[in-house]
Design a protein around this motif. Sequence first.
Motif, PDB file in Angstrom:
ATOM      1  N   MET A  61       0.841  -1.207   0.000  1.00 36.80           N
ATOM      2  CA  MET A  61       0.000   0.000   0.000  1.00 36.80           C
ATOM      3  C   MET A  61       0.872   1.252   0.000  1.00 36.80           C
ATOM      4  O   MET A  61       1.856   1.327   0.724  1.00 36.80           O
ATOM      5  N   ARG A  62       0.478   2.218  -0.792  1.00 32.74           N
ATOM      6  CA  ARG A  62       1.223   3.475  -0.800  1.00 32.74           C
ATOM      7  C   ARG A  62       0.914   4.293   0.471  1.00 32.74           C
ATOM      8  O   ARG A  62      -0.183   4.206   1.009  1.00 32.74           O
ATOM      9  N   THR A  63       1.888   5.090   0.862  1.00 33.21           N
ATOM     10  CA  THR A  63       1.747   5.876   2.092  1.00 33.21           C
ATOM     11  C   THR A  63       1.687   7.375   1.758  1.00 33.21           C
ATOM     12  O   THR A  63       1.966   7.785   0.627  1.00 33.21           O
ATOM     13  N   ASN A  64       1.387   8.167   2.787  1.00 31.87           N
ATOM     14  CA  ASN A  64       1.408   9.621   2.606  1.00 31.87           C
ATOM     15  C   ASN A  64       2.815  10.130   2.296  1.00 31.87           C
ATOM     16  O   ASN A  64       2.975  11.131   1.609  1.00 31.87           O
ATOM     17  N   LEU A  65       3.828   9.411   2.794  1.00 33.61           N
ATOM     18  CA  LEU A  65       5.208   9.795   2.491  1.00 33.61           C
ATOM     19  C   LEU A  65       5.484   9.649   0.990  1.00 33.61           C
ATOM     20  O   LEU A  65       6.156  10.480   0.381  1.00 33.61           O
ATOM     21  N   TYR A  66       4.962   8.578   0.411  1.00 29.48           N
ATOM     22  CA  TYR A  66       5.082   8.399  -1.044  1.00 29.48           C
ATOM     23  C   TYR A  66       4.504   9.628  -1.762  1.00 29.48           C
ATOM     24  O   TYR A  66       5.115  10.155  -2.695  1.00 29.48           O
ATOM     25  N   LEU A  67       3.336  10.098  -1.295  1.00 30.38           N
ATOM     26  CA  LEU A  67       2.714  11.265  -1.931  1.00 30.38           C
ATOM     27  C   LEU A  67       3.597  12.506  -1.800  1.00 30.38           C
ATOM     28  O   LEU A  67       3.770  13.249  -2.766  1.00 30.38           O
ATOM     29  N   SER A  68       4.173  12.706  -0.607  1.00 25.12           N
ATOM     30  CA  SER A  68       5.052  13.872  -0.403  1.00 25.12           C
ATOM     31  C   SER A  68       6.243  13.825  -1.344  1.00 25.12           C
ATOM     32  O   SER A  68       6.643  14.852  -1.895  1.00 25.12           O
ATOM     33  N   LYS A  69       6.807  12.651  -1.524  1.00 31.02           N
ATOM     34  CA  LYS A  69       7.964  12.520  -2.412  1.00 31.02           C
ATOM     35  C   LYS A  69       7.580  12.797  -3.863  1.00 31.02           C
ATOM     36  O   LYS A  69       8.328  13.440  -4.597  1.00 31.02           O
ATOM     37  N   ARG A  70       6.433  12.292  -4.298  1.00 28.14           N
ATOM     38  CA  ARG A  70       5.982  12.567  -5.668  1.00 28.14           C
ATOM     39  C   ARG A  70       5.730  14.073  -5.845  1.00 28.14           C
ATOM     40  O   ARG A  70       6.086  14.654  -6.855  1.00 28.14           O
ATOM     41  N   LEU A  71       5.084  14.672  -4.853  1.00 27.36           N
ATOM     42  CA  LEU A  71       4.804  16.111  -4.919  1.00 27.36           C
ATOM     43  C   LEU A  71       6.113  16.893  -5.050  1.00 27.36           C
ATOM     44  O   LEU A  71       6.234  17.772  -5.914  1.00 27.36           O
ATOM     45  N   ASP A  72       7.099  16.578  -4.204  1.00 21.42           N
ATOM     46  CA  ASP A  72       8.375  17.306  -4.245  1.00 21.42           C
ATOM     47  C   ASP A  72       9.058  17.136  -5.593  1.00 21.42           C
ATOM     48  O   ASP A  72       9.594  18.090  -6.158  1.00 21.42           O
ATOM     49  N   SER A  73       9.047  15.937  -6.107  1.00 16.23           N
ATOM     50  CA  SER A  73       9.706  15.672  -7.377  1.00 16.23           C
ATOM     51  C   SER A  73       9.016  16.413  -8.532  1.00 16.23           C
ATOM     52  O   SER A  73       9.677  17.039  -9.362  1.00 16.23           O
TER      53      SER A  73
ATOM     54  N   ARG B 182      -4.023  22.066   1.685  1.00 10.28           N
ATOM     55  CA  ARG B 182      -4.190  20.630   1.825  1.00 10.28           C
ATOM     56  C   ARG B 182      -4.584  20.024   0.475  1.00 10.28           C
ATOM     57  O   ARG B 182      -5.600  20.419  -0.099  1.00 10.28           O
ATOM     58  N   ILE B 183      -3.749  19.111   0.013  1.00  6.72           N
ATOM     59  CA  ILE B 183      -4.096  18.351  -1.193  1.00  6.72           C
ATOM     60  C   ILE B 183      -4.512  16.957  -0.737  1.00  6.72           C
ATOM     61  O   ILE B 183      -3.789  16.304   0.020  1.00  6.72           O
ATOM     62  N   THR B 184      -5.675  16.553  -1.174  1.00  4.35           N
ATOM     63  CA  THR B 184      -6.175  15.233  -0.808  1.00  4.35           C
ATOM     64  C   THR B 184      -6.271  14.366  -2.060  1.00  4.35           C
ATOM     65  O   THR B 184      -6.783  14.812  -3.087  1.00  4.35           O
ATOM     66  N   ILE B 185      -5.732  13.168  -1.970  1.00  4.53           N
ATOM     67  CA  ILE B 185      -5.735  12.231  -3.093  1.00  4.53           C
ATOM     68  C   ILE B 185      -6.671  11.079  -2.743  1.00  4.53           C
ATOM     69  O   ILE B 185      -6.661  10.588  -1.605  1.00  4.53           O
ATOM     70  N   ASN B 186      -7.452  10.668  -3.707  1.00  8.84           N
ATOM     71  CA  ASN B 186      -8.382   9.550  -3.538  1.00  8.84           C
ATOM     72  C   ASN B 186      -7.701   8.355  -2.841  1.00  8.84           C
ATOM     73  O   ASN B 186      -6.700   7.823  -3.319  1.00  8.84           O
ATOM     74  N   GLY B 187      -8.288   7.941  -1.721  1.00  3.42           N
ATOM     75  CA  GLY B 187      -7.726   6.842  -0.939  1.00  3.42           C
ATOM     76  C   GLY B 187      -7.645   5.525  -1.701  1.00  3.42           C
ATOM     77  O   GLY B 187      -6.844   4.643  -1.370  1.00  3.42           O
ATOM     78  N   ARG B 188      -8.466   5.383  -2.713  1.00  5.78           N
ATOM     79  CA  ARG B 188      -8.432   4.215  -3.577  1.00  5.78           C
ATOM     80  C   ARG B 188      -7.035   3.984  -4.178  1.00  5.78           C
ATOM     81  O   ARG B 188      -6.609   2.850  -4.373  1.00  5.78           O
ATOM     82  N   PHE B 189      -6.351   5.074  -4.441  1.00  6.84           N
ATOM     83  CA  PHE B 189      -5.058   4.981  -5.132  1.00  6.84           C
ATOM     84  C   PHE B 189      -3.910   4.576  -4.209  1.00  6.84           C
ATOM     85  O   PHE B 189      -2.767   4.495  -4.640  1.00  6.84           O
ATOM     86  N   GLN B 190      -4.234   4.304  -2.953  1.00  3.69           N
ATOM     87  CA  GLN B 190      -3.220   3.700  -2.077  1.00  3.69           C
ATOM     88  C   GLN B 190      -2.855   2.313  -2.580  1.00  3.69           C
ATOM     89  O   GLN B 190      -1.746   1.839  -2.375  1.00  3.69           O
ATOM     90  N   ASP B 191      -3.811   1.678  -3.202  1.00  2.26           N
ATOM     91  CA  ASP B 191      -3.613   0.335  -3.737  1.00  2.26           C
ATOM     92  C   ASP B 191      -2.684   0.401  -4.949  1.00  2.26           C
ATOM     93  O   ASP B 191      -2.969   1.121  -5.908  1.00  2.26           O
ATOM     94  N   GLU B 192      -1.608  -0.390  -4.889  1.00  2.00           N
ATOM     95  CA  GLU B 192      -0.607  -0.321  -5.960  1.00  2.00           C
ATOM     96  C   GLU B 192      -1.067  -0.920  -7.287  1.00  2.00           C
ATOM     97  O   GLU B 192      -0.335  -0.860  -8.276  1.00  2.00           O
TER      98      GLU B 192
END
Length: 129
Positions: free
Chosen positions: A1-13, A53-63
């Motif tokens: 499962m993807r984490t919020n940290l994954y999202l932060s890294k994608r955002l920064d990149s 606050r950016i919110t991403i659909n929780g469904r996309f936690q699934d890889e």
Amino acid sequence: MRTNLYLSKRLDSIWENRFFDVPRKNKIDIRFGRAANYRFGSIRYCYNDRSVRITINGRFQDEKYPDDIIDHTISHELCHYAHGFPTPGPRLSRYPHRGGIIDKEMTKRGLGHLITFYKSWVKAYIKSI
Ligand SMILES: [Zn+2]
């Protein structure tokens, strides 16, 4: 499962590579929200601490969902930020999606491949739910 940290890294990149000219004026918080069918992301201003606050659909936690759908969603929300949404103050447009301005902005920033990806992916996605 993807984490919020994954999202932060994608955002920064994405920010470093494609939105480097956009000043990061607020603390930006990005996280997965609840699972939804049709709403992939949202961006809003929090008046209490002036953060965004950016919110991403929780469904996309699934890889099983491709990275590109997350990159597309983050890029879409960053286009709103680049256009002055959701922060108070001058805005480029009162109507954030009018005239395909998000797609134009993404194309200008070299993210056209994500639009192409999205258009074919979303058709298959809608059939699958
Ligand atoms: Zn939007």
